[in-house]
Design a protein around this motif. Structure first.
Motif, PDB file in Angstrom:
ATOM      1  N   LEU A   1       0.686  -0.973   0.115  1.00 27.94           N
ATOM      2  CA  LEU A   1      -0.105   0.242  -0.034  1.00 27.94           C
ATOM      3  C   LEU A   1       0.732   1.226  -0.029  1.00 27.94           C
ATOM      4  N   GLN A   2       0.585   2.070  -0.897  1.00 28.00           N
ATOM      5  CA  GLN A   2       1.167   3.490  -0.869  1.00 28.00           C
ATOM      6  C   GLN A   2      -0.259   4.491  -1.138  1.00 28.00           C
ATOM      7  N   VAL A   3       0.339   5.696  -0.307  1.00 31.93           N
ATOM      8  CA  VAL A   3      -0.999   6.792  -0.266  1.00 31.93           C
ATOM      9  C   VAL A   3      -0.145   7.813  -0.606  1.00 31.93           C
TER      10      VAL A   3
ATOM     11  N   LYS B   1      -6.708  12.297  -2.069  1.00 31.79           N
ATOM     12  CA  LYS B   1      -5.841  11.203  -1.439  1.00 31.79           C
ATOM     13  C   LYS B   1      -6.155   9.895  -2.021  1.00 31.79           C
TER      14      LYS B   1
ATOM     15  N   ALA C   1      -5.089   5.890  -2.879  1.00 35.07           N
ATOM     16  CA  ALA C   1      -4.257   4.563  -2.413  1.00 35.07           C
ATOM     17  C   ALA C   1      -3.816   3.666  -3.628  1.00 35.07           C
TER      18      ALA C   1
ATOM     19  N   VAL D   1      -9.495  -0.953   2.891  1.00 36.05           N
ATOM     20  CA  VAL D   1      -8.612  -0.027   2.180  1.00 36.05           C
ATOM     21  C   VAL D   1      -8.983   1.347   2.658  1.00 36.05           C
TER      22      VAL D   1
ATOM     23  N   ALA E   1      -8.896   1.742   6.433  1.00 41.46           N
ATOM     24  CA  ALA E   1      -7.434   1.885   7.146  1.00 41.46           C
ATOM     25  C   ALA E   1      -6.826   3.319   6.652  1.00 41.46           C
ATOM     26  N   THR E   2      -7.102   3.916   5.369  1.00 38.76           N
ATOM     27  CA  THR E   2      -6.228   4.986   5.059  1.00 38.76           C
ATOM     28  C   THR E   2      -7.186   6.370   4.974  1.00 38.76           C
TER      29      THR E   2
ATOM     30  N   ALA F   1      -8.552   7.251   2.262  1.00 42.12           N
ATOM     31  CA  ALA F   1      -8.377   7.735   0.998  1.00 42.12           C
ATOM     32  C   ALA F   1      -9.672   8.101   0.126  1.00 42.12           C
TER      33      ALA F   1
ATOM     34  N   ALA G   1      -9.072   4.590  -4.717  1.00 40.79           N
ATOM     35  CA  ALA G   1      -8.233   3.313  -4.452  1.00 40.79           C
ATOM     36  C   ALA G   1      -7.710   2.719  -6.014  1.00 40.79           C
TER      37      ALA G   1
END
Length: 319
Positions: A214-216, A223, A225, A242, A245-246, A248, A251
């Motif tokens: 994972l990269q954000v 934002k 992911a 996802v 958790a982020t 974002a 995704a």
């Protein structure tokens, strides 16, 4: 009468669209495909064999498959040939199409098309083919719930089972068997349950691996992911984890096969617009798919290519 039903290979809407078609035409052969010119050519090869080597005429139904502009000419050639050989054609879909795509299909086929976002393909198949059938109505309702992620009723894990079966060489036979069962009202059985038990272990292992990639990254206030997906993960369902958790907004799930699935967490950006800046992109504002040109082993290049597509979409949205 011979009948062929071509439907989307990756989700519940495609499966239940085919099943509803089988309720109206139980003798039909079902063929499941993805998007893009290559898959359109596969359909063309199949239809050429069917329409040229048999004197019997019939009907072709295409369901839950959008027509992108780069596949228009291929489609036109396929449909023109089938029409000349006496076959009737129907295309049932709910994805946004260009006017050029609409005009091309209408030249040869009945087009049942509603891109409003209010109906899925199974809804349209039910209304057009078997409007008095209660089972078809239920299947369409379930496909609608999954396609629009409304969470308004219980669904069996059949969507994940479709994902699992994609890893088998006899995937298309398995999917056709599911469609035939669904057409008879068998929505879950012990065989499906046993397969799902095996799948769930592989899925959970795949989640751990995927989250490790994972990269954000932010792009103009959005934002994003980026996650290396797995053949054992359903993008729509996994995206919820996802996003949780982020936090974002968007995704991007990229695969080792050069494909990307796009999901969003809010309406700040359109998945379809992002996909339009990638090869073979298509879908809806809330979910879309495409391919990428980068080497699947070069993660930096992939993320860079996907970032560029997001940046173009954000710029377009902000105009």
């Amino acid at each position: 009468m011979k009948v062929f039903i071509f439907s989307h290979e990756s989700d519940l809407d495609g499966l239940y669209s085919a099943a509803i078609g089988l309720m109206r035409y139980p003798q039909a052969a079902t063929v499941f495909l993805g998007y893009g010119v290559e898959n359109m050519q596969k359909m063309g090869n199949f239809l050429y064999s069917a329409t040229h080597f048999s004197k019997e005429r019939g009907l072709v139904i295409v369901a839950d498959l959008g027509l992108n502009d780069d596949a228009i000419e291929t489609c036109r050639q396929i449909f023109a040939d089938a029409s000349r050989n006496g076959w009737k054609l129907m295309w049932v879909d709910h994805h946004p199409w260009s006017q050029a795509a609409i005009d091309a299909v209408k030249e040869y086929a009945e087009l049942v098309h509603d891109p409003s976002g209010a109906k899925c393909a199974a809804d349209l198949m039910y209304e057009r083919l078997v409007p008095e059938n209660d089972l078809a109505k239920k299947l369409a309702s379930m496909a609608h719930t999954m396609d629009f992620f409304t969470k308004d009723q219980y669904l069996t894990p059949i969507t994940e089972l479709i994902r699992y079966y994609q890893n088998f060489p006899d995937f298309y036979e398995r999917l056709s068997a599911l469609a035939k069962k669904s057409a008879k009202g068998i929505l879950w059985d012990t065989d499906m349950h046993e397969d799902y038990a095996r799948y769930s272990k592989l899925r959970d292992e795949a989640k751990v691996q995927a989250l490790s990639t994972l990269q954000v990254r932010p792009i103009d206030g959005i934002k994003v992911a980026y996650v290396q997906s797995s053949p054992y993960l359903n993008s729509s369902l996994f995206s919820e984890e996802v996003f949780a958790a982020t936090g974002a907004d968007l995704a991007m799930f990229y695969s080792a096969k050069g494909k990307v699935s796009i999901r969003r967490n809010n309406d700040r950006i359109s998945c379809r617009q992002v996909a339009s800046y990638l090869p073979e992109g298509g879908g809806h504002d809330y979910a879309a798919g495409a391919t990428f040109k980068s080497d699947p082993s070069d993660i930096s290049a992939i993320v860079g290519e996907l970032e560029a597509a997001v940046a173009k979409a954000v710029k377009r949205e902000n105009k």
